[in-house]
Design a protein around this motif. Structure first.
Motif, short mmCIF file in Angstrom:
data_model
loop_
_atom_site.label_atom_id
_atom_site.label_comp_id
_atom_site.label_asym_id
_atom_site.label_seq_id
_atom_site.Cartn_x
_atom_site.Cartn_y
_atom_site.Cartn_z
N ILE A 1 0.85 -1.20 0.00
CA ILE A 1 0.00 0.00 0.00
C ILE A 1 0.88 1.25 0.00
N ARG A 2 1.93 1.25 0.83
CA ARG A 2 2.87 2.38 0.83
C ARG A 2 3.47 2.59 -0.55
N PHE A 3 3.81 1.48 -1.19
CA PHE A 3 4.39 1.55 -2.53
C PHE A 3 3.42 2.21 -3.50
N LEU A 4 2.17 1.76 -3.47
CA LEU A 4 1.15 2.30 -4.38
C LEU A 4 0.90 3.79 -4.11
N LEU A 5 0.91 4.18 -2.86
CA LEU A 5 0.72 5.60 -2.53
C LEU A 5 1.91 6.43 -3.03
N THR A 6 3.09 5.81 -3.03
CA THR A 6 4.27 6.48 -3.57
C THR A 6 4.15 6.62 -5.09
N VAL A 7 3.64 5.57 -5.74
CA VAL A 7 3.37 5.65 -7.19
C VAL A 7 2.41 6.80 -7.47
N ARG A 8 1.35 6.87 -6.65
CA ARG A 8 0.36 7.92 -6.84
C ARG A 8 0.99 9.31 -6.71
N SER A 9 1.80 9.52 -5.67
CA SER A 9 2.47 10.81 -5.48
C SER A 9 3.38 11.14 -6.65
N PHE A 10 4.09 10.11 -7.12
CA PHE A 10 5.03 10.28 -8.24
C PHE A 10 4.27 10.75 -9.47
N VAL A 11 3.14 10.09 -9.76
CA VAL A 11 2.33 10.45 -10.92
C VAL A 11 1.77 11.87 -10.76
N LEU A 12 1.32 12.19 -9.56
CA LEU A 12 0.77 13.53 -9.33
C LEU A 12 1.85 14.60 -9.51
N GLN A 13 3.07 14.30 -9.08
CA GLN A 13 4.16 15.29 -9.19
C GLN A 13 4.71 15.40 -10.61
N ARG A 14 4.91 14.25 -11.25
CA ARG A 14 5.60 14.25 -12.55
C ARG A 14 4.66 14.17 -13.75
N GLY A 15 3.43 13.71 -13.49
CA GLY A 15 2.48 13.57 -14.59
C GLY A 15 2.70 12.34 -15.45
N ARG A 16 3.70 11.52 -15.10
CA ARG A 16 3.96 10.31 -15.87
C ARG A 16 4.82 9.36 -15.04
N ILE A 17 4.81 8.10 -15.46
CA ILE A 17 5.67 7.12 -14.80
C ILE A 17 5.94 6.00 -15.79
N GLU A 18 7.14 5.45 -15.74
CA GLU A 18 7.50 4.34 -16.61
C GLU A 18 7.98 3.18 -15.74
N LYS A 19 8.01 2.01 -16.37
CA LYS A 19 8.40 0.81 -15.63
C LYS A 19 9.76 0.98 -14.95
N ALA B 1 2.03 -5.40 -13.93
CA ALA B 1 1.34 -5.01 -15.18
C ALA B 1 0.11 -4.17 -14.86
N GLU B 2 -0.65 -4.58 -13.83
CA GLU B 2 -1.84 -3.83 -13.42
C GLU B 2 -1.48 -2.44 -12.91
N ILE B 3 -0.42 -2.35 -12.12
CA ILE B 3 0.01 -1.06 -11.57
C ILE B 3 0.43 -0.13 -12.72
N LEU B 4 1.18 -0.67 -13.67
CA LEU B 4 1.60 0.14 -14.81
C LEU B 4 0.42 0.57 -15.67
N ALA B 5 -0.56 -0.33 -15.82
CA ALA B 5 -1.76 0.03 -16.60
C ALA B 5 -2.50 1.16 -15.90
N LEU B 6 -2.64 1.03 -14.58
CA LEU B 6 -3.30 2.08 -13.80
C LEU B 6 -2.53 3.40 -13.92
N ALA B 7 -1.23 3.34 -13.71
CA ALA B 7 -0.40 4.54 -13.74
C ALA B 7 -0.43 5.21 -15.11
N SER B 8 -0.38 4.42 -16.18
CA SER B 8 -0.38 5.03 -17.50
C SER B 8 -1.76 5.60 -17.85
N ARG B 9 -2.81 5.00 -17.28
CA ARG B 9 -4.17 5.51 -17.50
C ARG B 9 -4.33 6.89 -16.87
N VAL B 10 -3.77 7.08 -15.70
CA VAL B 10 -3.99 8.34 -14.98
C VAL B 10 -2.91 9.39 -15.28
#
Length: 87
Positions: free
Chosen positions: A32-50, A76-85
């Motif tokens: 969960i901590r990891f996913l919240l970090t992914v979320r913050s990363f996406v919010l800050q940078r607007g993108r994320i890659e594998k 794969a699911e996390i990356l799909a989610l991250a690339s969607r948002v």
């Protein structure tokens, strides 16, 4: 019509991650901590890659980054989610 995808708002990104967490009820606190970090990363940078998921700040949560906490299908699911948002 105008079919250009609008960038996601912060609230929509939050909601998408919330939905993911609700759908995956067996996640550990580290996951969960990891996913919240992914979320913050996406919010800050607007993108994320594998490759981002196996670098800082994610390696602070696990030395192997995403690979240390999730199975391939989950990654794969996390990356799909991250690339969607991502904007």
């Amino acid at each position: 019509g105008n079919d250009v995808a609008k960038p996601w708002t912060a609230a929509e990104v939050m909601q998408a991650f919330e939905g993911f967490l609700v759908a995956h009820t067996r996640l550990s606190s580290a996951q969960i901590r990891f996913l919240l970090t992914v979320r913050s990363f996406v919010l800050q940078r607007g993108r994320i890659e594998k490759r981002d998921l196996i670098a800082e700040p994610f390696t602070r949560l696990h030395p192997d980054g995403v690979r240390g906490l999730f199975r391939d299908d989950e990654i794969a699911e996390i990356l799909a989610l991250a690339s969607r948002v991502a904007a």
